[in-house]
Design a protein around this motif. Sequence first.
Motif, PDB file in Angstrom:
ATOM      1  N   MET A  70      44.221  -0.600 -49.155  1.00  0.00           N
ATOM      2  CA  MET A  70      45.071   0.696 -49.164  1.00  0.00           C
ATOM      3  C   MET A  70      44.637   1.600 -50.219  1.00  0.00           C
ATOM      4  SD  MET A  70      47.786   1.186 -47.651  1.00  0.00           S
ATOM      5  CE  MET A  70      48.858   2.431 -47.443  1.00  0.00           C
ATOM      6  N   TYR A  71      44.745   2.845 -50.136  1.00  0.00           N
ATOM      7  CA  TYR A  71      44.187   3.988 -51.013  1.00  0.00           C
ATOM      8  C   TYR A  71      45.252   4.446 -51.828  1.00  0.00           C
ATOM      9  CZ  TYR A  71      46.490   6.300 -47.036  1.00  0.00           C
ATOM     10  OH  TYR A  71      47.813   6.550 -45.885  1.00  0.00           O
ATOM     11  N   ASP A  72      45.041   5.513 -52.928  1.00  0.00           N
ATOM     12  CA  ASP A  72      45.789   5.916 -53.651  1.00  0.00           C
ATOM     13  C   ASP A  72      45.333   7.090 -54.113  1.00  0.00           C
ATOM     14  OD1 ASP A  72      48.356   6.175 -55.226  1.00  0.00           O
ATOM     15  OD2 ASP A  72      47.765   4.488 -56.586  1.00  0.00           O
ATOM     16  N   LEU A  73      46.044   7.996 -54.922  1.00  0.00           N
ATOM     17  CA  LEU A  73      45.503   9.317 -55.503  1.00  0.00           C
ATOM     18  C   LEU A  73      44.353   9.048 -56.308  1.00  0.00           C
ATOM     19  CD1 LEU A  73      46.709  12.065 -55.527  1.00  0.00           C
ATOM     20  CD2 LEU A  73      47.650  11.637 -57.725  1.00  0.00           C
ATOM     21  N   ASN A  74      43.205  10.098 -56.214  1.00  0.00           N
ATOM     22  CA  ASN A  74      41.916  10.082 -56.841  1.00  0.00           C
ATOM     23  C   ASN A  74      40.989   8.944 -56.316  1.00  0.00           C
ATOM     24  OD1 ASN A  74      42.568  12.602 -58.406  1.00  0.00           O
ATOM     25  ND2 ASN A  74      43.911  11.032 -59.762  1.00  0.00           N
ATOM     26  N   ASP A  75      41.268   8.289 -55.487  1.00  0.00           N
ATOM     27  CA  ASP A  75      40.386   7.448 -54.851  1.00  0.00           C
ATOM     28  C   ASP A  75      39.254   7.980 -54.153  1.00  0.00           C
ATOM     29  OD1 ASP A  75      41.868   5.482 -55.724  1.00  0.00           O
ATOM     30  OD2 ASP A  75      42.523   4.582 -53.773  1.00  0.00           O
ATOM     31  N   ILE A  76      38.151   7.508 -54.035  1.00  0.00           N
ATOM     32  CA  ILE A  76      36.969   8.136 -53.224  1.00  0.00           C
ATOM     33  C   ILE A  76      37.123   7.260 -51.983  1.00  0.00           C
ATOM     34  CG2 ILE A  76      34.507   8.843 -53.057  1.00  0.00           C
ATOM     35  CD1 ILE A  76      35.985  10.010 -55.418  1.00  0.00           C
ATOM     36  N   VAL A  77      37.216   8.058 -50.573  1.00  0.00           N
ATOM     37  CA  VAL A  77      37.194   7.407 -49.420  1.00  0.00           C
ATOM     38  C   VAL A  77      35.899   7.783 -48.527  1.00  0.00           C
ATOM     39  CG1 VAL A  77      39.674   7.147 -49.479  1.00  0.00           C
ATOM     40  CG2 VAL A  77      38.735   9.045 -48.404  1.00  0.00           C
ATOM     41  N   GLU A  78      35.705   7.100 -47.546  1.00  0.00           N
ATOM     42  CA  GLU A  78      34.755   7.375 -46.467  1.00  0.00           C
ATOM     43  C   GLU A  78      35.487   8.011 -45.251  1.00  0.00           C
ATOM     44  OE1 GLU A  78      30.806   5.659 -44.010  1.00  0.00           O
ATOM     45  OE2 GLU A  78      31.694   4.618 -45.727  1.00  0.00           O
ATOM     46  N   MET A  79      35.129   8.837 -44.545  1.00  0.00           N
ATOM     47  CA  MET A  79      35.850   9.259 -43.379  1.00  0.00           C
ATOM     48  C   MET A  79      34.985   8.836 -42.208  1.00  0.00           C
ATOM     49  SD  MET A  79      38.454  10.461 -44.537  1.00  0.00           S
ATOM     50  CE  MET A  79      39.498  11.203 -43.320  1.00  0.00           C
ATOM     51  N   LYS A  80      35.120   8.937 -41.196  1.00  0.00           N
ATOM     52  CA  LYS A  80      34.394   8.218 -39.733  1.00  0.00           C
ATOM     53  C   LYS A  80      33.558   9.293 -39.447  1.00  0.00           C
ATOM     54  CE  LYS A  80      37.979   5.347 -37.792  1.00  0.00           C
ATOM     55  NZ  LYS A  80      38.878   5.230 -36.600  1.00  0.00           N
ATOM     56  N   LYS A  81      33.745  10.553 -39.758  1.00  0.00           N
ATOM     57  CA  LYS A  81      32.813  11.556 -39.593  1.00  0.00           C
ATOM     58  C   LYS A  81      32.429  12.231 -40.824  1.00  0.00           C
ATOM     59  CE  LYS A  81      34.329  12.916 -34.601  1.00  0.00           C
ATOM     60  NZ  LYS A  81      34.759  13.653 -33.802  1.00  0.00           N
ATOM     61  N   PRO A  82      31.254  12.389 -40.955  1.00  0.00           N
ATOM     62  CA  PRO A  82      30.498  13.326 -42.055  1.00  0.00           C
ATOM     63  C   PRO A  82      31.179  15.006 -42.140  1.00  0.00           C
ATOM     64  CG  PRO A  82      28.881  12.852 -41.082  1.00  0.00           C
ATOM     65  CD  PRO A  82      30.056  12.245 -40.140  1.00  0.00           C
ATOM     66  N   HIS A  83      31.127  15.321 -43.424  1.00  0.00           N
ATOM     67  CA  HIS A  83      31.366  16.771 -43.530  1.00  0.00           C
ATOM     68  C   HIS A  83      30.191  17.545 -43.056  1.00  0.00           C
ATOM     69  CE1 HIS A  83      32.068  20.647 -45.841  1.00  0.00           C
ATOM     70  NE2 HIS A  83      33.594  20.462 -45.337  1.00  0.00           N
ATOM     71  N   PRO A  84      30.296  18.647 -42.605  1.00  0.00           N
ATOM     72  CA  PRO A  84      29.080  19.696 -42.391  1.00  0.00           C
ATOM     73  C   PRO A  84      28.017  19.655 -43.411  1.00  0.00           C
ATOM     74  CG  PRO A  84      30.939  20.503 -41.302  1.00  0.00           C
ATOM     75  CD  PRO A  84      31.331  19.314 -42.251  1.00  0.00           C
ATOM     76  N   CYS A  85      28.607  19.714 -44.525  1.00  0.00           N
ATOM     77  CA  CYS A  85      27.458  19.645 -45.994  1.00  0.00           C
ATOM     78  C   CYS A  85      26.774  18.401 -45.766  1.00  0.00           C
ATOM     79  CB  CYS A  85      28.146  19.916 -47.226  1.00  0.00           C
ATOM     80  SG  CYS A  85      29.092  18.644 -47.633  1.00  0.00           S
TER      81      CYS A  85
END
Length: 68
Positions: A1-16
Amino acid sequence: MYDLNDIVEMKKPHPCGENRWQIIRMGMDIRIKCTKCGHMVMMPRRDFERKMKKVLETAEKNDVSSES
């Protein structure tokens, strides 16, 4: 599970080029912030849960009750 201030990885990367996001607001909507460029995105919790891949780092909890 996730919570506030956690660092997560999304399925698609950001354009940067970065794929590490910090959760900065939780509620009906979740706001995440790119750890490289600082861009913020707000999305409904349902979309966030569908697009999140995994939790990379969990935030440290500060125990406020022990300070009394």
